[in-house]
Design a protein around this motif. Structure first.
Motif, PDB file in Angstrom:
ATOM      1  N   VAL A   1       0.835  -1.202   0.000  1.00 30.01           N
ATOM      2  CA  VAL A   1       0.000   0.000   0.000  1.00 30.01           C
ATOM      3  C   VAL A   1       0.874   1.259   0.000  1.00 30.01           C
ATOM      4  O   VAL A   1       0.627   2.208  -0.770  1.00 30.01           O
ATOM      5  CB  VAL A   1      -0.949   0.009   1.214  1.00 30.01           C
ATOM      6  CG1 VAL A   1      -1.691   1.349   1.305  1.00 30.01           C
ATOM      7  CG2 VAL A   1      -1.955  -1.131   1.116  1.00 30.01           C
ATOM      8  N   MET A   2       1.899   1.274   0.866  1.00 27.49           N
ATOM      9  CA  MET A   2       2.801   2.430   0.931  1.00 27.49           C
ATOM     10  C   MET A   2       3.454   2.701  -0.421  1.00 27.49           C
ATOM     11  O   MET A   2       3.497   3.845  -0.890  1.00 27.49           O
ATOM     12  CB  MET A   2       3.907   2.187   1.967  1.00 27.49           C
ATOM     13  CG  MET A   2       3.537   2.448   3.391  1.00 27.49           C
ATOM     14  SD  MET A   2       5.025   2.558   4.438  1.00 27.49           S
ATOM     15  CE  MET A   2       5.871   1.007   4.075  1.00 27.49           C
ATOM     16  N   LEU A   3       3.954   1.648  -1.030  1.00 23.45           N
ATOM     17  CA  LEU A   3       4.695   1.815  -2.273  1.00 23.45           C
ATOM     18  C   LEU A   3       3.782   2.197  -3.435  1.00 23.45           C
ATOM     19  O   LEU A   3       4.179   2.951  -4.325  1.00 23.45           O
ATOM     20  CB  LEU A   3       5.487   0.549  -2.594  1.00 23.45           C
ATOM     21  CG  LEU A   3       6.566   0.194  -1.558  1.00 23.45           C
ATOM     22  CD1 LEU A   3       7.402  -0.982  -2.035  1.00 23.45           C
ATOM     23  CD2 LEU A   3       7.458   1.399  -1.257  1.00 23.45           C
ATOM     24  N   LEU A   4       2.555   1.685  -3.429  1.00 20.21           N
ATOM     25  CA  LEU A   4       1.605   2.086  -4.467  1.00 20.21           C
ATOM     26  C   LEU A   4       1.295   3.578  -4.363  1.00 20.21           C
ATOM     27  O   LEU A   4       1.274   4.292  -5.389  1.00 20.21           O
ATOM     28  CB  LEU A   4       0.315   1.272  -4.352  1.00 20.21           C
ATOM     29  CG  LEU A   4       0.366  -0.167  -4.882  1.00 20.21           C
ATOM     30  CD1 LEU A   4      -0.948  -0.890  -4.569  1.00 20.21           C
ATOM     31  CD2 LEU A   4       0.633  -0.176  -6.386  1.00 20.21           C
ATOM     32  N   LEU A   5       1.073   4.051  -3.149  1.00 15.25           N
ATOM     33  CA  LEU A   5       0.792   5.474  -2.964  1.00 15.25           C
ATOM     34  C   LEU A   5       2.009   6.324  -3.330  1.00 15.25           C
ATOM     35  O   LEU A   5       1.863   7.444  -3.838  1.00 15.25           O
ATOM     36  CB  LEU A   5       0.364   5.746  -1.521  1.00 15.25           C
ATOM     37  CG  LEU A   5      -1.054   5.285  -1.166  1.00 15.25           C
ATOM     38  CD1 LEU A   5      -1.321   5.429   0.325  1.00 15.25           C
ATOM     39  CD2 LEU A   5      -2.090   6.074  -1.964  1.00 15.25           C
ATOM     40  N   LEU A   6       3.210   5.805  -3.083  1.00 11.33           N
ATOM     41  CA  LEU A   6       4.413   6.531  -3.459  1.00 11.33           C
ATOM     42  C   LEU A   6       4.575   6.569  -4.974  1.00 11.33           C
ATOM     43  O   LEU A   6       4.858   7.623  -5.560  1.00 11.33           O
ATOM     44  CB  LEU A   6       5.640   5.876  -2.818  1.00 11.33           C
ATOM     45  CG  LEU A   6       7.004   6.414  -3.268  1.00 11.33           C
ATOM     46  CD1 LEU A   6       7.129   7.905  -2.959  1.00 11.33           C
ATOM     47  CD2 LEU A   6       8.134   5.635  -2.609  1.00 11.33           C
ATOM     48  N   VAL A   7       4.404   5.435  -5.617  1.00 14.08           N
ATOM     49  CA  VAL A   7       4.592   5.338  -7.068  1.00 14.08           C
ATOM     50  C   VAL A   7       3.636   6.268  -7.813  1.00 14.08           C
ATOM     51  O   VAL A   7       4.000   6.885  -8.815  1.00 14.08           O
ATOM     52  CB  VAL A   7       4.408   3.880  -7.541  1.00 14.08           C
ATOM     53  CG1 VAL A   7       4.302   3.809  -9.060  1.00 14.08           C
ATOM     54  CG2 VAL A   7       5.573   3.018  -7.056  1.00 14.08           C
ATOM     55  N   PHE A   8       2.396   6.385  -7.331  1.00 15.83           N
ATOM     56  CA  PHE A   8       1.397   7.218  -8.011  1.00 15.83           C
ATOM     57  C   PHE A   8       1.405   8.675  -7.539  1.00 15.83           C
ATOM     58  O   PHE A   8       0.598   9.477  -8.014  1.00 15.83           O
ATOM     59  CB  PHE A   8      -0.001   6.622  -7.824  1.00 15.83           C
ATOM     60  CG  PHE A   8      -0.228   5.372  -8.633  1.00 15.83           C
ATOM     61  CD1 PHE A   8      -0.404   5.434 -10.006  1.00 15.83           C
ATOM     62  CD2 PHE A   8      -0.232   4.122  -8.014  1.00 15.83           C
ATOM     63  CE1 PHE A   8      -0.603   4.289 -10.755  1.00 15.83           C
ATOM     64  CE2 PHE A   8      -0.430   2.961  -8.752  1.00 15.83           C
ATOM     65  CZ  PHE A   8      -0.611   3.042 -10.130  1.00 15.83           C
ATOM     66  N   ALA A   9       2.309   9.004  -6.624  1.00 14.19           N
ATOM     67  CA  ALA A   9       2.413  10.396  -6.163  1.00 14.19           C
ATOM     68  C   ALA A   9       2.980  11.274  -7.269  1.00 14.19           C
ATOM     69  O   ALA A   9       3.858  10.861  -8.025  1.00 14.19           O
ATOM     70  CB  ALA A   9       3.297  10.474  -4.924  1.00 14.19           C
ATOM     71  N   ARG A  10       2.488  12.488  -7.358  1.00 12.33           N
ATOM     72  CA  ARG A  10       2.991  13.438  -8.345  1.00 12.33           C
ATOM     73  C   ARG A  10       2.931  14.848  -7.767  1.00 12.33           C
ATOM     74  O   ARG A  10       2.350  15.073  -6.711  1.00 12.33           O
ATOM     75  CB  ARG A  10       2.180  13.357  -9.632  1.00 12.33           C
ATOM     76  CG  ARG A  10       0.700  13.634  -9.494  1.00 12.33           C
ATOM     77  CD  ARG A  10      -0.020  13.460 -10.830  1.00 12.33           C
ATOM     78  NE  ARG A  10      -1.396  13.916 -10.772  1.00 12.33           N
ATOM     79  CZ  ARG A  10      -2.420  13.176 -10.382  1.00 12.33           C
ATOM     80  NH1 ARG A  10      -2.199  11.922  -9.998  1.00 12.33           N
ATOM     81  NH2 ARG A  10      -3.648  13.663 -10.370  1.00 12.33           N
TER      82      ARG A  10
ATOM     83  N   PHE B   1      -4.304  13.042   3.666  1.00 11.10           N
ATOM     84  CA  PHE B   1      -5.292  12.106   4.229  1.00 11.10           C
ATOM     85  C   PHE B   1      -4.930  10.655   3.942  1.00 11.10           C
ATOM     86  O   PHE B   1      -4.771   9.851   4.859  1.00 11.10           O
ATOM     87  CB  PHE B   1      -6.690  12.402   3.700  1.00 11.10           C
ATOM     88  CG  PHE B   1      -7.739  11.459   4.252  1.00 11.10           C
ATOM     89  CD1 PHE B   1      -8.186  11.594   5.554  1.00 11.10           C
ATOM     90  CD2 PHE B   1      -8.250  10.429   3.474  1.00 11.10           C
ATOM     91  CE1 PHE B   1      -9.138  10.720   6.087  1.00 11.10           C
ATOM     92  CE2 PHE B   1      -9.204   9.559   3.992  1.00 11.10           C
ATOM     93  CZ  PHE B   1      -9.644   9.696   5.290  1.00 11.10           C
ATOM     94  N   TRP B   2      -4.767  10.305   2.666  1.00 18.21           N
ATOM     95  CA  TRP B   2      -4.555   8.904   2.301  1.00 18.21           C
ATOM     96  C   TRP B   2      -3.180   8.395   2.724  1.00 18.21           C
ATOM     97  O   TRP B   2      -3.085   7.334   3.358  1.00 18.21           O
ATOM     98  CB  TRP B   2      -4.765   8.715   0.797  1.00 18.21           C
ATOM     99  CG  TRP B   2      -6.172   8.999   0.375  1.00 18.21           C
ATOM    100  CD1 TRP B   2      -6.615  10.053  -0.366  1.00 18.21           C
ATOM    101  CD2 TRP B   2      -7.338   8.221   0.700  1.00 18.21           C
ATOM    102  NE1 TRP B   2      -7.970   9.990  -0.520  1.00 18.21           N
ATOM    103  CE2 TRP B   2      -8.453   8.873   0.123  1.00 18.21           C
ATOM    104  CE3 TRP B   2      -7.551   7.048   1.434  1.00 18.21           C
ATOM    105  CZ2 TRP B   2      -9.746   8.384   0.236  1.00 18.21           C
ATOM    106  CZ3 TRP B   2      -8.838   6.563   1.552  1.00 18.21           C
ATOM    107  CH2 TRP B   2      -9.921   7.228   0.958  1.00 18.21           C
ATOM    108  N   VAL B   3      -2.130   9.128   2.401  1.00 18.14           N
ATOM    109  CA  VAL B   3      -0.785   8.690   2.790  1.00 18.14           C
ATOM    110  C   VAL B   3      -0.625   8.722   4.302  1.00 18.14           C
ATOM    111  O   VAL B   3      -0.126   7.771   4.916  1.00 18.14           O
ATOM    112  CB  VAL B   3       0.291   9.574   2.115  1.00 18.14           C
ATOM    113  CG1 VAL B   3       1.680   9.212   2.637  1.00 18.14           C
ATOM    114  CG2 VAL B   3       0.235   9.421   0.598  1.00 18.14           C
ATOM    115  N   GLU B   4      -1.066   9.810   4.899  1.00 22.57           N
ATOM    116  CA  GLU B   4      -0.922   9.957   6.343  1.00 22.57           C
ATOM    117  C   GLU B   4      -1.841   8.997   7.104  1.00 22.57           C
ATOM    118  O   GLU B   4      -1.647   8.755   8.299  1.00 22.57           O
ATOM    119  CB  GLU B   4      -1.223  11.404   6.749  1.00 22.57           C
ATOM    120  CG  GLU B   4      -0.283  11.922   7.817  1.00 22.57           C
ATOM    121  CD  GLU B   4      -0.195  13.442   7.794  1.00 22.57           C
ATOM    122  OE1 GLU B   4      -1.257  14.097   7.740  1.00 22.57           O
ATOM    123  OE2 GLU B   4       0.928  13.959   7.826  1.00 22.57           O
TER     124      GLU B   4
END
Length: 276
Positions: A241-250, A260-263
């Motif tokens: 989950v962490m890495l998916l949110l990181l990969v799609f971060a822009r 909200f979502w990452v935190e």
């Protein structure tokens, strides 16, 4: 709908969400080491997180008296003061050695926000720890790791053994990974003197490093003396989950993507453990 959005914005801007995340990480530590729910300490961590984060975020803004800022800032200041009073009350119920440990992090938080350093270190007029090139993410990771791992354990006089050390390293890694989407988002606002990770190596390499750190976080679990299938499974899910949110971060991400979502990952982490 507008009222609900205002309530949600207050929940985010007043640092309740991030404080809940810190609270959950501390509770996860207690669960991992089979320690009973420490109500006083966990509630202290929650209210101290609100107080500390709002102090860091709004110390500079509070110096200005622009009318458009006055109303919401006054509400958050009043809320923060209430949390500070509750925090002080709970602190009186903690052990002395725990308070000494807390004091060290209070000093670090204070220096993180208050101008005190020579001007030549900075591009702008701010002179605090958060403005030193490349230091911000590591200061936050150190404070989060210490407060959510060491603090809950020393309060119950738990031995600082190999498993605790590995958990501390894992927590430090997790916070760094969680910070990366924020740093990517803030590329358009941050001073170049901050020398954040994305500023120094670019977004693509930042994500690559984040993925490698995520793998390290997961595989460190196998070096612990007490291996738990549930803990390994939960760690794997959280890593993905962490890495998916990181990969799609822009840079131009949604308003609540990071805040909200990452935190909120620590909250999801705790829920997984409780469900399993």
């Amino acid at each position: 709908m507008k009222y609900l959005k205002s309530v949600f914005d207050f929940y985010i801007n007043s640092s309740i969400h991030v404080a809940l995340a810190v609270f959950c990480l501390a509770w996860i530590t207690l669960l991992e080491f089979d320690i009973d729910f420490d109500k006083t300490l966990l509630y202290f961590i929650f209210f101290a997180s609100i107080t500390g984060y709002n102090f860091v975020k709004y110390f500079g803004i509070a110096k200005f008296h622009h009318r458009s800022l006055a109303k919401w800032l006054q509400v958050i200041q009043a809320f923060s003061f209430m949390c500070f009073v509750i925090m002080c009350y709970l602190a009186l119920q903690l052990q002395f050695k725990t308070l000494l440990f807390i004091a060290a992090f209070c000093v670090l938080t204070f220096l993180y926000a208050i101008p005190f350093l020579p001007k030549y270190l900075f591009m702008d007029s701010q002179k605090n720890l958060r403005s030193i090139g490349g230091l911000k993410v590591y200061v936050i990771a150190l404070v989060w790791a210490g407060v959510t791992v060491i603090l809950p354990l020393i309060n119950v006089e738990h031995n600082i053994n190999t498993d605790v050390t590995l958990t501390l390293i894992q927590r430090f890694i997790v916070v760094i990974i969680l910070m990366l989407p924020f740093e990517i988002r803030d590329l358009q606002f941050d001073s170049l003197k901050l020398a954040t990770i994305p500023q120094k190596i670019g977004i693509k390499k930042t994500k690559t490093i984040g993925v490698l750190l995520g793998m390290l976080f997961f595989f460190l679990e196998f070096f612990k003396d007490e291996l738990s299938p549930i803990q390994i499974t939960v760690s794997l899910i959280i890593t993905i989950v962490m890495l998916l949110l990181l990969v799609f971060a822009r840079v131009n991400q949604g308003r609540y993507y990071s805040s909200f979502w990452v935190e909120g990952i620590p909250i999801f982490w705790l829920l997984l453990i409780l469900i399993f």
